[in-house]
Design a protein around this motif. Structure first.
Motif, PDB file in Angstrom:
ATOM      1  N   LEU A  11      26.970  66.115 148.796  1.00 41.63           N
ATOM      2  CA  LEU A  11      28.387  66.368 149.325  1.00 41.63           C
ATOM      3  C   LEU A  11      29.017  65.340 148.983  1.00 41.63           C
ATOM      4  O   LEU A  11      30.223  65.543 149.229  1.00 41.63           O
ATOM      5  CB  LEU A  11      27.662  66.281 150.892  1.00 41.63           C
ATOM      6  N   LEU A  12      28.306  63.915 149.243  1.00 41.80           N
ATOM      7  CA  LEU A  12      29.014  62.608 148.905  1.00 41.80           C
ATOM      8  C   LEU A  12      30.070  63.199 147.880  1.00 41.80           C
ATOM      9  O   LEU A  12      31.261  62.970 147.314  1.00 41.80           O
ATOM     10  CB  LEU A  12      28.865  61.272 148.803  1.00 41.80           C
ATOM     11  N   MET A  13      29.008  63.208 146.072  1.00 38.24           N
ATOM     12  CA  MET A  13      30.368  63.070 145.090  1.00 38.24           C
ATOM     13  C   MET A  13      30.828  64.715 144.894  1.00 38.24           C
ATOM     14  O   MET A  13      31.707  64.795 144.682  1.00 38.24           O
ATOM     15  CB  MET A  13      28.531  63.393 143.979  1.00 38.24           C
ATOM     16  N   SER A  14      30.776  65.611 145.498  1.00 38.83           N
ATOM     17  CA  SER A  14      31.425  66.727 145.748  1.00 38.83           C
ATOM     18  C   SER A  14      33.120  66.473 146.712  1.00 38.83           C
ATOM     19  O   SER A  14      33.946  67.011 146.156  1.00 38.83           O
ATOM     20  CB  SER A  14      30.593  67.976 146.769  1.00 38.83           C
ATOM     21  N   ASP A  15      32.816  65.578 148.072  1.00 33.52           N
ATOM     22  CA  ASP A  15      34.050  65.577 148.500  1.00 33.52           C
ATOM     23  C   ASP A  15      34.199  64.813 147.754  1.00 33.52           C
ATOM     24  O   ASP A  15      35.781  64.390 147.923  1.00 33.52           O
ATOM     25  CB  ASP A  15      32.935  64.940 150.002  1.00 33.52           C
ATOM     26  N   LEU A  16      34.410  63.577 147.030  1.00 34.20           N
ATOM     27  CA  LEU A  16      34.758  62.887 145.980  1.00 34.20           C
ATOM     28  C   LEU A  16      35.300  63.703 145.014  1.00 34.20           C
ATOM     29  O   LEU A  16      36.874  63.201 144.837  1.00 34.20           O
ATOM     30  CB  LEU A  16      34.042  61.563 145.616  1.00 34.20           C
ATOM     31  N   THR A  35      38.392  75.356 144.478  1.00 32.69           N
ATOM     32  CA  THR A  35      37.567  75.635 144.528  1.00 32.69           C
ATOM     33  C   THR A  35      36.518  74.541 144.814  1.00 32.69           C
ATOM     34  O   THR A  35      34.738  75.020 144.667  1.00 32.69           O
ATOM     35  CB  THR A  35      37.518  76.222 142.715  1.00 32.69           C
ATOM     36  N   VAL A  36      36.459  73.551 144.493  1.00 36.47           N
ATOM     37  CA  VAL A  36      35.818  72.451 144.649  1.00 36.47           C
ATOM     38  C   VAL A  36      35.467  72.328 145.894  1.00 36.47           C
ATOM     39  O   VAL A  36      34.537  71.991 146.684  1.00 36.47           O
ATOM     40  CB  VAL A  36      37.181  70.887 144.455  1.00 36.47           C
ATOM     41  N   MET A  37      36.466  72.442 146.975  1.00 37.15           N
ATOM     42  CA  MET A  37      35.335  72.708 148.919  1.00 37.15           C
ATOM     43  C   MET A  37      34.993  73.639 148.468  1.00 37.15           C
ATOM     44  O   MET A  37      33.969  73.431 149.316  1.00 37.15           O
ATOM     45  CB  MET A  37      37.221  72.462 149.591  1.00 37.15           C
TER      46      MET A  37
END
Length: 374
Positions: free
Chosen positions: A308-313, A340-342
């Motif tokens: 999740l940290l990598m996705s949020d970055l 799309t990323v979120m």
């Protein structure tokens, strides 16, 4: 992570990432896996790297590639089932062996139904009722059939992969079926690579079960290798999304992909089927990641939070790329990338729950699982 961000603009960069990943076991001295596993990992990554270079799916159907994917998937399923690691030929696995045989037959039938539907519509004869009934039945069985298999890693993952491939074949119109098959092989070798690199490599992979999962307090602490696990997972999720298409191809999808299910315009049902088609490769990757988590025995919550940290970055990066000036196309594209990323971050949480259900739930007599673990 910057490479993954750039793939939203140039999906061909996924090819670069996959080629680099294919050489990883040969360049790193810490990788001590068997040579067969290294060769399989390299070959599967290189095959997967071809797809981002191909045109996006949806422009022109090619049902020959779908039929080829069905045939290759059937051969691969039989090969996996007869391997000793699958433990399906023992006297204690009769029900699981019968399930795999049933799924192989259904895969052959789904390949025929896809071909039959395309031929009937080409001849303007409409979609046969049998094809529609079969397609909807397979949609319902996708998340039920794997629950009848053993909860050992190999039999359960094989059953899940077959169930997802059956559904994906019915939703395919071109080379995306071959992409999904190649992705499943890459996940198989990824699992073997991580098992060979883990501190639990003395345990045979075929003896590990989804039923024997230690609580987080009893697992070892996070290491740098676990960051690699999380990054590979994010990379394969992005590959599953952009491997055969892009945002533009999804916004203007070809309705031929859902003709096995319905031929009458119904935007809500068609949209749901399109979303399901996008989620199938995601779910395949997530189930493999769940297996990696069971093999390496690190705290699930810590590994999940790293993802999740990598996705949020990545989401934060796209947030600063959102434009409010320029053409409507530029503004819309920047917003679409961020959304799309979120959305992927939210989808990952849901997929983890579905993967946990598919890998850890069983409706058969648990005596089979126990007999194999003894």
């Amino acid at each position: 992570l910057e490479l993954l961000v750039l793939t939203f603009f140039w999906r061909q960069l996924l090819t670069v990432g996959l080629v680099v990943m294919s050489s990883w076991p040969w360049l790193s001295h810490s990788v001590t896996c068997r040579k067969e596993t290294k060769v399989g990992w390299t070959a599967s990554c290189l095959l997967l790297s071809v797809f981002p270079m191909l045109p996006v799916v949806g422009r022109e159907p090619n049902y020959f590639l779908v039929i080829m994917a069905g045939i290759l998937a059937t051969i691969a399923a039989i090969w996996c089932a007869v391997r000793s690691e699958a433990k399906l030929l023992s006297s204690n696995s009769k029900s699981s062996l019968a399930l795999i045989i049933t799924q192989v037959v259904l895969m052959v039938a789904s390949t025929y139904v896809r071909h039959s539907t395309a031929t009937s519509l080409l001849n303007k004869e409409g979609n046969p009722v049998f094809n529609q009934v079969f397609s909807w039945t397979m949609l319902g069985c996708t998340f039920l059939l794997p629950l009848f298999s053993l909860r050992l890693l190999y039999p359960r993952l094989l059953s899940i992969t077959l169930a997802l491939m059956i559904l994906y074949l019915l939703l395919s119109t071109a080379h995306e079926a071959l992409f999904c098959l190649t992705l499943s092989f890459t996940m198989f070798f990824w699992l073997q690579m991580e098992h060979g690199l883990s501190s639990y490599s003395h345990r045979k992979l075929e003896d590990i079960s989804f039923t024997v999962v230690l609580p987080d307090s009893s697992r070892k602490q996070m290491t740098a290798d676990n960051v690699r696990h999380a990054y590979f997972f994010i990379f394969f999720i992005i590959t599953a999304f952009f491997g055969t298409g892009n945002i533009a191809s999804i916004n203007s999808f070809d309705p031929q992909s859902i003709y096995c299910f319905l031929t009458v315009f119904n935007p809500f049902v068609m949209g749901a089927l399109l979303l399901l088609k996008i989620m199938v490769p995601f779910l395949m990757v997530t189930c493999a990641f769940r297996a990696v988590d069971v093999v390496v025995q690190v705290p699930t919550r810590s590994l999940f939070l790293t993802v999740l940290l990598m996705s949020d970055l990545m989401g934060l990066h796209f947030f600063f790329l959102v434009q409010d000036t320029g053409s409507w196309l530029e503004i819309g594209t920047s917003i679409s990338h961020y959304v799309t990323v979120m959305s992927t971050t939210i989808a990952i949480m849901l997929l983890f729950g579905v993967a946990r259900f598919l890998t850890g739930t069983a409706v058969i007599n648990q005596q089979e699982d126990k007999s194999h673990l003894q």
